[in-house]
Design a protein around this motif. Structure first.
Motif, PDB file in Angstrom:
ATOM      1  N   ASN A 117     -11.017  31.570  81.587  1.00 19.87           N
ATOM      2  CA  ASN A 117     -11.231  30.221  81.997  1.00 19.87           C
ATOM      3  C   ASN A 117     -12.295  29.616  81.856  1.00 19.87           C
ATOM      4  O   ASN A 117     -12.604  28.225  81.405  1.00 19.87           O
ATOM      5  CB  ASN A 117     -10.679  30.288  83.430  1.00 19.87           C
ATOM      6  CG  ASN A 117      -9.280  30.388  83.910  1.00 19.87           C
ATOM      7  OD1 ASN A 117      -8.508  30.131  82.885  1.00 19.87           O
ATOM      8  ND2 ASN A 117      -8.713  30.920  84.999  1.00 19.87           N
TER       9      ASN A 117
ATOM     10  N   ARG B  36     -13.155  28.533  78.253  1.00 22.09           N
ATOM     11  CA  ARG B  36     -12.239  27.467  77.872  1.00 22.09           C
ATOM     12  C   ARG B  36     -13.111  26.082  78.360  1.00 22.09           C
ATOM     13  O   ARG B  36     -13.392  25.062  77.660  1.00 22.09           O
ATOM     14  CB  ARG B  36     -11.022  27.320  78.538  1.00 22.09           C
ATOM     15  CG  ARG B  36     -10.003  26.409  78.051  1.00 22.09           C
ATOM     16  CD  ARG B  36      -8.657  26.507  78.543  1.00 22.09           C
ATOM     17  NE  ARG B  36      -8.654  27.190  79.757  1.00 22.09           N
ATOM     18  CZ  ARG B  36      -8.833  26.537  80.832  1.00 22.09           C
ATOM     19  NH1 ARG B  36      -9.166  25.108  81.042  1.00 22.09           N
ATOM     20  NH2 ARG B  36      -8.537  26.978  82.115  1.00 22.09           N
ATOM     21  N   GLN B  37     -13.562  26.326  79.729  1.00 20.08           N
ATOM     22  CA  GLN B  37     -14.315  25.133  80.306  1.00 20.08           C
ATOM     23  C   GLN B  37     -15.703  24.743  79.634  1.00 20.08           C
ATOM     24  O   GLN B  37     -15.814  23.571  79.366  1.00 20.08           O
ATOM     25  CB  GLN B  37     -14.625  25.585  81.899  1.00 20.08           C
ATOM     26  CG  GLN B  37     -13.636  25.400  82.782  1.00 20.08           C
ATOM     27  CD  GLN B  37     -14.406  25.751  84.106  1.00 20.08           C
ATOM     28  OE1 GLN B  37     -15.236  25.127  84.461  1.00 20.08           O
ATOM     29  NE2 GLN B  37     -13.686  26.572  85.011  1.00 20.08           N
TER      30      GLN B  37
ATOM     31  N   ASP C  49     -20.109  17.022  77.954  1.00 18.42           N
ATOM     32  CA  ASP C  49     -19.232  18.192  78.666  1.00 18.42           C
ATOM     33  C   ASP C  49     -20.096  18.530  79.766  1.00 18.42           C
ATOM     34  O   ASP C  49     -19.521  18.821  80.791  1.00 18.42           O
ATOM     35  CB  ASP C  49     -19.144  19.161  77.610  1.00 18.42           C
ATOM     36  CG  ASP C  49     -17.905  18.941  76.656  1.00 18.42           C
ATOM     37  OD1 ASP C  49     -17.330  18.077  76.942  1.00 18.42           O
ATOM     38  OD2 ASP C  49     -17.813  19.600  75.454  1.00 18.42           O
TER      39      ASP C  49
ATOM     40  N   LEU D 170     -19.305  18.817  83.569  1.00 17.57           N
ATOM     41  CA  LEU D 170     -19.046  20.193  84.567  1.00 17.57           C
ATOM     42  C   LEU D 170     -20.159  20.121  85.585  1.00 17.57           C
ATOM     43  O   LEU D 170     -19.620  20.895  86.724  1.00 17.57           O
ATOM     44  CB  LEU D 170     -19.335  21.352  83.447  1.00 17.57           C
ATOM     45  CG  LEU D 170     -18.195  21.379  82.584  1.00 17.57           C
ATOM     46  CD1 LEU D 170     -18.792  22.409  81.274  1.00 17.57           C
ATOM     47  CD2 LEU D 170     -16.915  21.982  83.246  1.00 17.57           C
TER      48      LEU D 170
ATOM     49  N   GLU E 249     -18.524  18.322  88.490  1.00 12.43           N
ATOM     50  CA  GLU E 249     -17.340  19.082  88.891  1.00 12.43           C
ATOM     51  C   GLU E 249     -17.744  20.306  89.971  1.00 12.43           C
ATOM     52  O   GLU E 249     -17.225  20.359  90.834  1.00 12.43           O
ATOM     53  CB  GLU E 249     -16.438  19.832  87.758  1.00 12.43           C
ATOM     54  CG  GLU E 249     -15.234  19.088  87.182  1.00 12.43           C
ATOM     55  CD  GLU E 249     -14.711  19.875  85.902  1.00 12.43           C
ATOM     56  OE1 GLU E 249     -14.737  21.089  85.992  1.00 12.43           O
ATOM     57  OE2 GLU E 249     -14.123  19.045  85.024  1.00 12.43           O
TER      58      GLU E 249
END
Ligand SMILES: Nc1ncnc2c1ncn2[C@@H]1O[C@H](COP(=O)(O)OP(=O)(O)OP(=O)(O)O)[C@@H](O)[C@H]1O
Ligand SMILES: [Mg+2]
Length: 239
Positions: free
Chosen positions: A117, A120-121, A172, A176, A179
């Motif tokens: 995961n 991918r992130q 990106d 993130l 997030e």
């Protein structure tokens, strides 16, 4: 979340004592993105290395979530991305993350999924099985970020995480970071890219020649200057 009180540090270099940090005090509020700014050689990396216990301070105290920063409990709360990330070159990106998972004694049943995961992130899904030796600079940065997130840190400490990334990579990363903030993570980062800092940081501190010279919100510090960068240049030149 992070409290630094009267930190003093000098390097011993060829029998000389080189003072680098003079009485640094800082408070990083929980759940915020905090930017640590300063010219080359100002003392950012030294401060960060002391926080993560890679260097010993001469005096002063550092608390992380009210725990002494050198305690194992405090270290379990930290995700760290160094200025120049280094990995075992013969490992693949996936193997690097599994290794870090083992160091943090994470549940072996979930560690594979977690690694997948995270890759991918950070945009490394296609490089999952590529050995680090073949990575570009930006790929190193992306893997270093994944490593820093592997233990679900409460405090993410990053030394110039946007360095070496192309504009898409920077976008990106900023997404993130935001997030992570939404998840409640506190972020402490150094950066020279002040437009990005201005965009994402809730608060910043400026270190100059080993002293904190300003701290506040980017908007407050900037005042009437058109950009934070122009404010920064004028402040550092005046000192
Ligand atoms: N191992 C060392 N021995 C002696 N002096 C050092 C050592 N590491 C750093 N210094 C000195 O300490 C000062 C602060 O360095 P530091 O790496 O903390 O700066 P920085 O703010 O991270 O700079 P940059 O933006 O270039 O990364 C500099 O004057 C540097 O020359
Ligand atoms: Mg540095």
């Amino acid at each position: 979340m992070l409290k630094i009180d009267k930190l003093v540090k000098a390097y011993q270099f060829r029998r000389e004592t080189v003072p680098v940090l003079h009485n640094i005090s800082l408070e990083v509020p929980r759940g915020k993105i905090f930017g640590f700014l300063g010219a080359n050689g100002a003392g950012k990396t030294t401060t960060i290395k002391v926080i993560v216990d890679l260097l010993f301070a001469d005096s002063g105290t550092i608390m992380i979530d009210n725990l002494p920063h050198s305690s194992i409990k405090a270290k379990r709360l930290i995700g760290f991305m160094p200025e120049q990330p280094q990995f075992y070159h013969h490992l693949s990106a996936r193997e690097v993350l599994l290794f870090v998972g083992e160091l943090f004694e994470l549940d072996p049943k979930t560690v594979e999924t977690k690694a997948k995961n995270l890759l991918r992130q950070v945009g490394l899904a296609d490089a999952e099985n590529t050995v680090v030796r073949r990575f570009s600079k930006g790929m190193h940065q992306r893997l270093a970020f994944a490593v820093a997130l592997m233990n679900d840190p409460k405090l993410l400490i990053m030394d110039e995480p946007l360095d070496g990334l192309d504009p898409l990579g920077r976008l990106d990363f900023k997404r993130l970071f935001l997030e992570q903030k939404k998840l409640g993570t506190t972020i402490f980062l150094s950066s020279h890219i002040l437009s990005d800092v201005e965009e994402i940081c809730d608060e910043v501190a400026i270190i100059n020649k080993g002293q904190i010279v300003k701290q506040g919100t980017p908007q407050k510090l900037r005042g009437t200057y058109p950009t934070l960068e122009e404010y920064f240049v004028s402040t550092v030149q005046k000192q």
